[in-house]
Design a protein around this motif. Structure first.
Motif, PDB file in Angstrom:
ATOM      1  N   ALA A 135    -122.789 -69.161  41.951  1.00 13.10           N
ATOM      2  CA  ALA A 135    -122.168 -70.349  41.387  1.00 13.10           C
ATOM      3  C   ALA A 135    -120.847 -70.654  42.077  1.00 13.10           C
ATOM      4  O   ALA A 135    -120.067 -69.760  42.407  1.00 13.10           O
ATOM      5  CB  ALA A 135    -121.947 -70.171  39.893  1.00 13.10           C
ATOM      6  N   VAL A 136    -120.600 -71.933  42.293  1.00  9.69           N
ATOM      7  CA  VAL A 136    -119.306 -72.419  42.762  1.00  9.69           C
ATOM      8  C   VAL A 136    -118.624 -73.064  41.573  1.00  9.69           C
ATOM      9  O   VAL A 136    -119.152 -74.015  40.989  1.00  9.69           O
ATOM     10  CB  VAL A 136    -119.467 -73.436  43.910  1.00  9.69           C
ATOM     11  CG1 VAL A 136    -118.128 -74.087  44.240  1.00  9.69           C
ATOM     12  CG2 VAL A 136    -120.061 -72.765  45.137  1.00  9.69           C
ATOM     13  N   LYS A 137    -117.477 -72.537  41.207  1.00 13.13           N
ATOM     14  CA  LYS A 137    -116.776 -73.024  40.020  1.00 13.13           C
ATOM     15  C   LYS A 137    -115.483 -73.717  40.426  1.00 13.13           C
ATOM     16  O   LYS A 137    -114.845 -73.336  41.407  1.00 13.13           O
ATOM     17  CB  LYS A 137    -116.477 -71.870  39.066  1.00 13.13           C
ATOM     18  CG  LYS A 137    -117.730 -71.165  38.558  1.00 13.13           C
ATOM     19  CD  LYS A 137    -117.386 -70.023  37.612  1.00 13.13           C
ATOM     20  CE  LYS A 137    -118.651 -69.334  37.111  1.00 13.13           C
ATOM     21  NZ  LYS A 137    -118.375 -68.227  36.189  1.00 13.13           N
ATOM     22  N   GLY A 138    -115.128 -74.719  39.667  1.00 14.84           N
ATOM     23  CA  GLY A 138    -113.885 -75.411  39.968  1.00 14.84           C
ATOM     24  C   GLY A 138    -113.592 -76.537  39.004  1.00 14.84           C
ATOM     25  O   GLY A 138    -114.449 -76.943  38.217  1.00 14.84           O
ATOM     26  N   GLU A 139    -112.379 -77.027  39.080  1.00 11.56           N
ATOM     27  CA  GLU A 139    -111.940 -78.164  38.281  1.00 11.56           C
ATOM     28  C   GLU A 139    -112.390 -79.445  38.976  1.00 11.56           C
ATOM     29  O   GLU A 139    -112.393 -79.538  40.201  1.00 11.56           O
ATOM     30  CB  GLU A 139    -110.426 -78.152  38.131  1.00 11.56           C
ATOM     31  CG  GLU A 139    -109.876 -79.275  37.262  1.00 11.56           C
ATOM     32  CD  GLU A 139    -108.357 -79.258  37.175  1.00 11.56           C
ATOM     33  OE1 GLU A 139    -107.781 -80.313  36.851  1.00 11.56           O
ATOM     34  OE2 GLU A 139    -107.771 -78.189  37.437  1.00 11.56           O
ATOM     35  N   VAL A 140    -112.761 -80.429  38.183  1.00 14.79           N
ATOM     36  CA  VAL A 140    -113.266 -81.689  38.716  1.00 14.79           C
ATOM     37  C   VAL A 140    -112.130 -82.674  38.957  1.00 14.79           C
ATOM     38  O   VAL A 140    -111.228 -82.814  38.125  1.00 14.79           O
ATOM     39  CB  VAL A 140    -114.287 -82.313  37.746  1.00 14.79           C
ATOM     40  CG1 VAL A 140    -114.743 -83.690  38.235  1.00 14.79           C
ATOM     41  CG2 VAL A 140    -115.483 -81.398  37.575  1.00 14.79           C
ATOM     42  N   ILE A 141    -112.184 -83.345  40.114  1.00 14.63           N
ATOM     43  CA  ILE A 141    -111.322 -84.501  40.351  1.00 14.63           C
ATOM     44  C   ILE A 141    -112.197 -85.675  40.777  1.00 14.63           C
ATOM     45  O   ILE A 141    -113.244 -85.477  41.383  1.00 14.63           O
ATOM     46  CB  ILE A 141    -110.233 -84.235  41.407  1.00 14.63           C
ATOM     47  CG1 ILE A 141    -110.862 -83.885  42.766  1.00 14.63           C
ATOM     48  CG2 ILE A 141    -109.270 -83.172  40.939  1.00 14.63           C
ATOM     49  CD1 ILE A 141    -109.838 -83.825  43.898  1.00 14.63           C
ATOM     50  N   PHE A 142    -111.767 -86.885  40.444  1.00 13.68           N
ATOM     51  CA  PHE A 142    -112.499 -88.083  40.814  1.00 13.68           C
ATOM     52  C   PHE A 142    -111.767 -88.771  41.948  1.00 13.68           C
ATOM     53  O   PHE A 142    -110.570 -89.029  41.865  1.00 13.68           O
ATOM     54  CB  PHE A 142    -112.640 -89.029  39.621  1.00 13.68           C
ATOM     55  CG  PHE A 142    -113.481 -90.245  39.915  1.00 13.68           C
ATOM     56  CD1 PHE A 142    -114.862 -90.182  39.845  1.00 13.68           C
ATOM     57  CD2 PHE A 142    -112.888 -91.444  40.284  1.00 13.68           C
ATOM     58  CE1 PHE A 142    -115.643 -91.286  40.130  1.00 13.68           C
ATOM     59  CE2 PHE A 142    -113.659 -92.561  40.564  1.00 13.68           C
ATOM     60  CZ  PHE A 142    -115.043 -92.476  40.484  1.00 13.68           C
ATOM     61  N   ALA A 154    -103.407 -84.256  47.510  1.00 10.33           N
ATOM     62  CA  ALA A 154    -102.929 -83.071  48.219  1.00 10.33           C
ATOM     63  C   ALA A 154    -103.478 -81.779  47.641  1.00 10.33           C
ATOM     64  O   ALA A 154    -103.582 -80.765  48.349  1.00 10.33           O
ATOM     65  CB  ALA A 154    -101.394 -83.051  48.202  1.00 10.33           C
ATOM     66  N   ASP A 155    -103.830 -81.782  46.362  1.00 10.64           N
ATOM     67  CA  ASP A 155    -104.314 -80.555  45.711  1.00 10.64           C
ATOM     68  C   ASP A 155    -105.838 -80.501  45.635  1.00 10.64           C
ATOM     69  O   ASP A 155    -106.413 -79.860  44.742  1.00 10.64           O
ATOM     70  CB  ASP A 155    -103.711 -80.419  44.312  1.00 10.64           C
ATOM     71  CG  ASP A 155    -104.132 -81.543  43.377  1.00 10.64           C
ATOM     72  OD1 ASP A 155    -104.692 -82.554  43.868  1.00 10.64           O
ATOM     73  OD2 ASP A 155    -103.928 -81.410  42.156  1.00 10.64           O
ATOM     74  N   THR A 156    -106.536 -81.148  46.576  1.00 11.76           N
ATOM     75  CA  THR A 156    -108.006 -81.161  46.569  1.00 11.76           C
ATOM     76  C   THR A 156    -108.597 -79.774  46.776  1.00 11.76           C
ATOM     77  O   THR A 156    -109.682 -79.467  46.257  1.00 11.76           O
ATOM     78  CB  THR A 156    -108.534 -82.123  47.644  1.00 11.76           C
ATOM     79  OG1 THR A 156    -108.129 -83.466  47.313  1.00 11.76           O
ATOM     80  CG2 THR A 156    -110.062 -82.080  47.733  1.00 11.76           C
ATOM     81  N   ALA A 157    -107.923 -78.923  47.528  1.00 15.19           N
ATOM     82  CA  ALA A 157    -108.466 -77.603  47.876  1.00 15.19           C
ATOM     83  C   ALA A 157    -108.913 -76.841  46.624  1.00 15.19           C
ATOM     84  O   ALA A 157    -108.152 -76.731  45.648  1.00 15.19           O
ATOM     85  CB  ALA A 157    -107.434 -76.787  48.644  1.00 15.19           C
ATOM     86  N   GLY A 158    -110.159 -76.347  46.655  1.00 15.75           N
ATOM     87  CA  GLY A 158    -110.689 -75.572  45.538  1.00 15.75           C
ATOM     88  C   GLY A 158    -111.237 -76.404  44.398  1.00 15.75           C
ATOM     89  O   GLY A 158    -111.756 -75.845  43.419  1.00 15.75           O
ATOM     90  N   LYS A 159    -111.148 -77.746  44.505  1.00 17.38           N
ATOM     91  CA  LYS A 159    -111.621 -78.621  43.431  1.00 17.38           C
ATOM     92  C   LYS A 159    -113.043 -79.122  43.741  1.00 17.38           C
ATOM     93  O   LYS A 159    -113.489 -79.137  44.890  1.00 17.38           O
ATOM     94  CB  LYS A 159    -110.696 -79.831  43.273  1.00 17.38           C
ATOM     95  CG  LYS A 159    -109.225 -79.496  43.029  1.00 17.38           C
ATOM     96  CD  LYS A 159    -109.007 -78.939  41.644  1.00 17.38           C
ATOM     97  CE  LYS A 159    -107.534 -78.577  41.410  1.00 17.38           C
ATOM     98  NZ  LYS A 159    -106.632 -79.736  41.517  1.00 17.38           N
ATOM     99  N   ILE A 160    -113.730 -79.546  42.707  1.00 19.35           N
ATOM    100  CA  ILE A 160    -115.031 -80.199  42.852  1.00 19.35           C
ATOM    101  C   ILE A 160    -114.796 -81.701  42.819  1.00 19.35           C
ATOM    102  O   ILE A 160    -114.300 -82.243  41.830  1.00 19.35           O
ATOM    103  CB  ILE A 160    -115.992 -79.767  41.733  1.00 19.35           C
ATOM    104  CG1 ILE A 160    -116.317 -78.266  41.880  1.00 19.35           C
ATOM    105  CG2 ILE A 160    -117.273 -80.594  41.777  1.00 19.35           C
ATOM    106  CD1 ILE A 160    -117.081 -77.677  40.728  1.00 19.35           C
ATOM    107  N   VAL A 161    -115.120 -82.356  43.909  1.00 20.76           N
ATOM    108  CA  VAL A 161    -114.830 -83.773  44.078  1.00 20.76           C
ATOM    109  C   VAL A 161    -116.036 -84.611  43.657  1.00 20.76           C
ATOM    110  O   VAL A 161    -117.157 -84.396  44.143  1.00 20.76           O
ATOM    111  CB  VAL A 161    -114.473 -84.093  45.544  1.00 20.76           C
ATOM    112  CG1 VAL A 161    -114.305 -85.602  45.734  1.00 20.76           C
ATOM    113  CG2 VAL A 161    -113.207 -83.359  45.948  1.00 20.76           C
ATOM    114  N   VAL A 162    -115.806 -85.562  42.772  1.00 19.46           N
ATOM    115  CA  VAL A 162    -116.825 -86.543  42.378  1.00 19.46           C
ATOM    116  C   VAL A 162    -116.440 -87.875  42.999  1.00 19.46           C
ATOM    117  O   VAL A 162    -115.309 -88.344  42.832  1.00 19.46           O
ATOM    118  CB  VAL A 162    -116.914 -86.677  40.848  1.00 19.46           C
ATOM    119  CG1 VAL A 162    -117.945 -87.731  40.465  1.00 19.46           C
ATOM    120  CG2 VAL A 162    -117.254 -85.338  40.214  1.00 19.46           C
ATOM    121  N   MET A 163    -117.388 -88.489  43.740  1.00 22.07           N
ATOM    122  CA  MET A 163    -117.117 -89.765  44.410  1.00 22.07           C
ATOM    123  C   MET A 163    -118.302 -90.703  44.256  1.00 22.07           C
ATOM    124  O   MET A 163    -119.453 -90.255  44.381  1.00 22.07           O
ATOM    125  CB  MET A 163    -116.901 -89.557  45.914  1.00 22.07           C
ATOM    126  CG  MET A 163    -115.683 -88.771  46.296  1.00 22.07           C
ATOM    127  SD  MET A 163    -115.542 -88.610  48.117  1.00 22.07           S
ATOM    128  CE  MET A 163    -116.860 -87.431  48.469  1.00 22.07           C
TER     129      MET A 163
END
Length: 468
Positions: A135-142, A154-163
Motif C-alpha cells: 500500500a502507498v499511503k498519504g494525505e490527499v491534495i487537489f 511546494a509541499d506536494t512531496a509524499g502526498k497523493i495528488v488528485v487532478m
C-alpha cells in the motif's frame, strides 16, 4: 452497455437521429409506430398470459442482488464469476438445463482506494504505474491543473495528488510526469464529464513510461466526492493496485426445450450481459437486463413453446462484446441458421427522466422478427413507449454480423428540437448506477410487458383459440 455514453399511452414523435460516436452510431426513426406489423398469431388475451404474471419488483430483486450484494462485476474477475453463479442457480431453480461457457479475456488492472474508516472504492490502475500489493499511503491534495510544475504546491512531496484529467492522453501524461517530478506519492486522475453530460467512468491511464508511483483513473463522481471530503478536512488514503492475469470470463446458458422438436425446429434467444465496468455496481447497466431475463424465464417455464428457447447471460460485454462474440463464433453454420431471433435487453429500467422511450434497435436500422414482434406487442398493449432505431454497440451486434436477426432494447430520449442530442442516464458506468439513483420500477414493468409479450408471440405454442 458498452459505449462512451414512460409513460403508457404517450405518443412521442422522435426526430431522425444519426450520431457517429467513439462507441457506436445511433439513429432513431422519425415517428413512433403505434400500429406496428401483425404477426398473425397474437391477440390481447395472449399478451395477458405474460402481462398478468411478470412482476417488476421481482425483477428488481435480482438487480438488487447483483448490484448491491455483489457490486461491480468486471469481466474475468471473481465478482463476475459470483454473478454467473447467482444466475446459474436462479435458472436451475426454475427447472432449466443450465451450463457455463468459459472463454479467455485479457488482463485487468484494478485499483483499490481505502479510507481510514475502512471503506474503499474500486478504480482502474495504469499498467505503467506502480502495481503492487504494498500500500502507498498519504494525505490527499487537489490540484486543479497539472500541465505545469508550477501548478503543484511546494509541499506536494509524499502526498497523493488528485487532478481532473486533461482531455487528451498526451495531456494527462504530462500531468502525471509533472506530479512525479513534484514528488507525489500517487496520482488519481479524475475522469471528465462527457459532451452530452454523462459523468465520466473509471479508466486505465495509458502512460508513456514506467513510473514508480500508483496512477489511478477515477470516475468523475469519485473525484467530486473526494473534493467534498477535502472541504471538510484532511483526507488520508491507502492505494493498492493489482494485475489480474490468465483470466476467463463466462456466459451462462439455460435451455428450454420445445414441446415437440424436429430437425427443422427453430431457436430463439433472450440474452443480457451480466458484467459491469470497473467501479460501477451496474444496476441499470446491465443488472436490469439480467433481472428482466430472469423474470421472463420464471414465467415462461410454465408455458409450452414451439421453438427452443435459450436464456443467456453474456460475460465481458463491457470489454468488447466478448461473451456474445465467443458464443456466436463457436456456433456451426447449421446452428446459426436455426436461430430465428435474438432479443437483447441492455439498460431497460433507468429512472432518468429525459430517457423517456424504450427503443428497439438494430445495427443498421433494419426491421426483423424482434423489432416487428415487440413493436406490434406495444401497439396491442396501448404502449407507445417503444420506438425503432439504429444502434451498433451491444450484444446484438455479433449476431447481426453473423446474419442472425437480433435487436437491442434500451431506454433513451431524443430532443425534438435537435436531431443531434440524445439522452442516456448521466450516471451509467459510474458508482451512481444504483437502484436508488437509477432504477424505475415503472420502466422495468413496461419493458417486461412489451419484450415479454413480443418474445412470447414468437416462441409460443400456437393455440387456435387464442387467435380469436
Amino acid at each position: 452497455m458498452r459505449m462512451a455514453m414512460k409513460k403508457k399511452g404517450l405518443k412521442v414523435a422522435a426526430s431522425l437521429l444519426a450520431v457517429s460516436m467513439a462507441f457506436g452510431t445511433v439513429g432513431v426513426a422519425a415517428t413512433a409506430n403505434t400500429t406496428g406489423p401483425t404477426s398473425g398469431k397474437s391477440s390481447y388475451s395472449q399478451d395477458q398470459k405474460i402481462v398478468a404474471r411478470v412482476d417488476a419488483e421481482r425483477a428488481i430483486e435480482h438487480v438488487r442482488y447483483l448490484s448491491e450484494e455483489i457490486g461491480a462485476r468486471p469481466g474475468g474477475l471473481a465478482a463476475e464469476k459470483e454473478s454467473a453463479e447467482y444466475i446459474y442457480n436462479t435458472l436451475k431453480s426454475y427447472g432449466y438445463d443450465v451450463e457455463y461457457q468459459y472463454f479467455p479475456v485479457a488482463d485487468q488492472y484494478i485499483a483499490e482506494v481505502a479510507f481510514a474508516d475502512g471503506t474503499s472504492w474500486q478504480m482502474a490502475a495504469g499498467p505503467n504505474g506502480k502495481v503492487s500489493d504494498d500500500a502507498v499511503k498519504g494525505e490527499v491534495i487537489f490540484v486543479d491543473g497539472g500541465s505545469s510544475l508550477n501548478d503543484f504546491p511546494a509541499d506536494t512531496a509524499g502526498k497523493i495528488v488528485v487532478m481532473p484529467r486533461a482531455a487528451t492522453t498526451a495531456g494527462y501524461r504530462t500531468q502525471v510526469n509533472n506530479a512525479v517530478e513534484a514528488g507525489a506519492a500517487g496520482v488519481i486522475l479524475q475522469s471528465l464529464v462527457g459532451s452530452r453530460g454523462n459523468y465520466g467512468q473509471t479508466f486505465n491511464p495509458s502512460l508513456d513510461k514506467k513510473v514508480d508511483i500508483p496512477v489511478f483513473g477515477a470516475a468523475f463522481i469519485q473525484g467530486e466526492w473526494l473534493k467534498e471530503q477535502l472541504a471538510e478536512g484532511p483526507v488520508e488514503l491507502s492505494l493498492t493496485a493489482e494485475q489480474f492475469s490468465n483470466l476467463q470470463s463466462v456466459n451462462v446458458i439455460a435451455t428450454k426445450a420445445p414441446k415437440g422438436k424436429s430437425k427443422d425446429t427453430k431457436e430463439v434467444i433472450l440474452g443480457a450481459h451480466h458484467d459491469s465496468v470497473v467501479g460501477a455496481p451496474g444496476a441499470n447497466d446491465n443488472a436490469s437486463g439480467v433481472g428482466l431475463m430472469l423474470e421472463l424465464a420464471r414465467v415462461y417455464k410454465g408455458y409450452n413453446t414451439d421453438k427452443e428457447l435459450k436464456f443467456i447471460a453474456f460475460g465481458s460485454e463491457e470489454r468488447g462484446l466478448l461473451g456474445a462474440r465467443h458464443y456466436v463464433n463457436q456456433l456451426s453454420q447449421e446452428q446459426k441458421d436455426k436461430i430465428e431471433a435474438v432479443f437483447v435487453p441492455d439498460m431497460v429500467a433507468t429512472s432518468y427522466e429525459p430517457a423517456k422511450n424504450l427503443y428497439v434497435m438494430t445495427p443498421d436500422g433494419s426491421r426483423n422478427m424482434v423489432t416487428d414482434s415487440t413493436t406490434a406487442a406495444g401497439a396491442r398493449l396501448g404502449n407507445s413507449d417503444i420506438l425503432p432505431g439504429t444502434f451498433g454497440s451491444s450484444d446484438h451486434v455479433p449476431f447481426h454480423q453473423a446474419g442472425i436477426p437480433a435487436a437491442l432494447f434500451i431506454w433513451m430520449g431524443v430532443d425534438s428540437w435537435s436531431p443531434l442530442v440524445y439522452h442516456i442516464e448521466k450516471v451509467y458506468h459510474t458508482p451512481q448506477d444504483t437502484i436508488e439513483d437509477n432504477i424505475s420500477p415503472e420502466r422495468m414493468q413496461s419493458a417486461l410487458d412489451v419484450i415479454g409479450s413480443g418474445l412470447f408471440d414468437v416462441v409460443r405454442k400456437d393455440v387456435p383459440a387464442l387467435n380469436k
